[in-house]
Every structure is written in structure tokens, then in C-alpha cells.
Design a protein around this motif. Sequence first.
Motif, PDB file in Angstrom:
ATOM      1  N   SER A   1      43.691  38.478  38.303  1.00  0.00           N
ATOM      2  CA  SER A   1      42.814  39.225  39.214  1.00  0.00           C
ATOM      3  C   SER A   1      43.352  38.502  40.672  1.00  0.00           C
ATOM      4  O   SER A   1      44.166  37.435  40.684  1.00  0.00           O
ATOM      5  CB  SER A   1      41.327  38.413  39.026  1.00  0.00           C
TER       6      SER A   1
ATOM      7  N   TYR B   1      44.919  44.081  34.521  1.00  0.00           N
ATOM      8  CA  TYR B   1      44.435  43.591  35.972  1.00  0.00           C
ATOM      9  C   TYR B   1      43.028  43.670  36.261  1.00  0.00           C
ATOM     10  O   TYR B   1      42.588  45.024  36.124  1.00  0.00           O
ATOM     11  CB  TYR B   1      45.256  44.624  37.000  1.00  0.00           C
TER      12      TYR B   1
ATOM     13  N   THR C   1      44.857  33.691  38.673  1.00  0.00           N
ATOM     14  CA  THR C   1      44.193  34.480  39.678  1.00  0.00           C
ATOM     15  C   THR C   1      45.048  34.140  40.820  1.00  0.00           C
ATOM     16  O   THR C   1      45.306  32.673  41.039  1.00  0.00           O
ATOM     17  CB  THR C   1      42.831  33.754  40.014  1.00  0.00           C
TER      18      THR C   1
ATOM     19  N   SER D   1      40.434  43.532  38.441  1.00  0.00           N
ATOM     20  CA  SER D   1      40.152  43.384  39.791  1.00  0.00           C
ATOM     21  C   SER D   1      39.123  42.464  40.150  1.00  0.00           C
ATOM     22  O   SER D   1      38.767  41.425  40.980  1.00  0.00           O
ATOM     23  CB  SER D   1      40.480  44.614  40.462  1.00  0.00           C
ATOM     24  N   ASN D   2      37.903  43.120  39.886  1.00  0.00           N
ATOM     25  CA  ASN D   2      36.538  42.445  40.364  1.00  0.00           C
ATOM     26  C   ASN D   2      35.539  43.035  39.519  1.00  0.00           C
ATOM     27  O   ASN D   2      35.450  44.183  38.916  1.00  0.00           O
ATOM     28  CB  ASN D   2      36.482  43.354  41.781  1.00  0.00           C
TER      29      ASN D   2
END
Length: 321
Positions: A244, A215, A256, A217-218
Motif C-alpha cells: 500500500s 495493491y 508500505t 491502496s486504501n
Amino acid sequence: MMRGILFWVALCCITMQSQADAVQPEKRCLLVNSYSPDYAWQRAVTKSIWLQLVGRCDIREFNLDAKRYPFPSQLAYQAEQAWSVIEQWQPDVVIACDDAASKYLVQPYLKGTDIPVVFCGVNNSGDAYGYPYPNATGMIEASPTDRLFDVVKQVNPDAKRGLAVVVDRLTDSIMAKVYRRLAEQRGLTVEVSVVQTMDELEATYQQAAEYDFLYFSNNAGIADWDDQTALNITRQYSSVLTFSAYRWMSPFVMLTIAHVPEEMGRYTGRTALRILEGESPRAIPVTTNKAIDIIINRPLLDLIGLELPPALKEQAMVIEY
């Protein structure tokens, strides 16, 4: 002749005053952002807020810049500066975007005051900041992470362990707990890898081969982030499903499922207008975002030969580069 001249002078004065009134609205809106304009999420949210408010109030912005000033003492100082702006400028409504603005400005300075507040981008619930207040309402940010974990179990019912890439900042510290809780509800465990450099990202992608999913995320907060380097890493080391919940991460992950910042901005701006028109924040219930974007990165999926559920593909935009 003189009367005619005086008439036109008077008319011009009236016209100029009318134009001044048109371009200088009486109401004042202060937009306090947790980050800075170089963060894609903030740009999308604030642009949508401006589109609702422009011409309806005099807008000013203050950026806490939580990525540049991530420590609590720094953010407290930034919030103190924002409070000074509020005291001097006396806005009719304060808009607080994302967690840092609520934690460091709204809760200590604005809770229970006569200054109306509209918040947005507060993760999971407003409980940490005592929302709602009589003078505050807004939109909670609900991450679509639960849907991502559902996909993990759909494509690999035997999946057990995953790795989550996070950056050491306020939002990530909040969300890491959420990732673990949502994963546990689905029989999954998530280990967190704190990544602050591209070298650490590369090492994490290599490590992900020992897990069932990654994962990512950012990328916000990775100090030396470089798009091309990130693309090279993902193409070379992607060995499990990667995903994500942020739209701008779609070139670097296989799937995503993202919340939509424009939805948050539109709602926040329109809510601020309702307050400017006389409605009380107390009368406007706190709500939660609902819109999502689904993006499939076909070339990255092809690296591991994975097929996603047909129902998901029917809703998705597909990257084919």
C-alpha cells in the motif's frame, strides 16, 4: 484616590483589549477539506495545518465529506454551501485539501478571483483543475506507487499481473489510471477490483492467489470496515506480495511505501502564512511532496517466505507483532 482607581480601570481595559487582540487574529483562514475528520489522512493533514496557523489567523473548517456524499450532485451541493461560507465570512485565504475541494469548489467558484487559494492533496498534477491560477498555489500529491512496482520486479522479475483494491470514489477513479500507466512502464498489468464491503475484500484476497501481487491502496470507503476482520483476512489469504501507499494500511499489507501527510500539512500552512504576510500566490511555485515512510510487516511477509531488497529494509520501520 479616585485618580488611582481610574488609572487601574484604564489599565485593565487596555490589558483586556490587548488579550482580545491576541486571541482574535485579524486575518481569516478557511480550511475546506474534501473528507471528514474520521479519515486518517485528513486528520493528519489538517492537524499539521492548524499547528502552523493557530494564533496567526482565525481558522474555520468546512468538510465536503466526500465519503458520505460521493456523487457529483451531492459534492456540488456541498461546495455551494462552502461558497456561501466564503461569501459571508470573507476569508483572507482559502485552503483546499484533496481533489474534491479543488474540483467542486476552487475551479468553479474561486479560479481567477481576488481570494488567495492554497491547495494540497491534488493527485498527480493540477492539470485537471487548470492549476496554477494567478490566485492559487500549493502542493501536488505524488504517490510512491512507482517505487512499489519497482519492488515487485526486484523480488520477482517474472511478475506480470497484479490486482488493485480500490473503492469507488473520486480519488480512486483518478489513481486507477495512474496504477495502470505506472505498471505498464514496468511490463506489468494491473486489474482493478472495486471493493465496498468486507465480504468483497475477502473474495478479492482469495482471487489474488491467481496474480503476482495485490495493491491494497486504501480502506477508506469500505462501509463495514473492521480492523480485526481485516487482520483475519490478510493472515488467512495472503499468498502473494501485498502493499500500500498509505501509512495506516501497514498492519494489513506486507510492504508500505507511504507519502507523509504531515509534510503536506506543514507546507500548506506555511504557504498560507506567506500569503497572509503579503506574498502573492503567483510568486510561489507549485511543488510536489517528497517525504516517504517505509514500513515492513514481517509476520505477513513470513507467510509467503519473501525477502525484500536489503537497501529497502535498511530504510524501513518493521512491524514484528
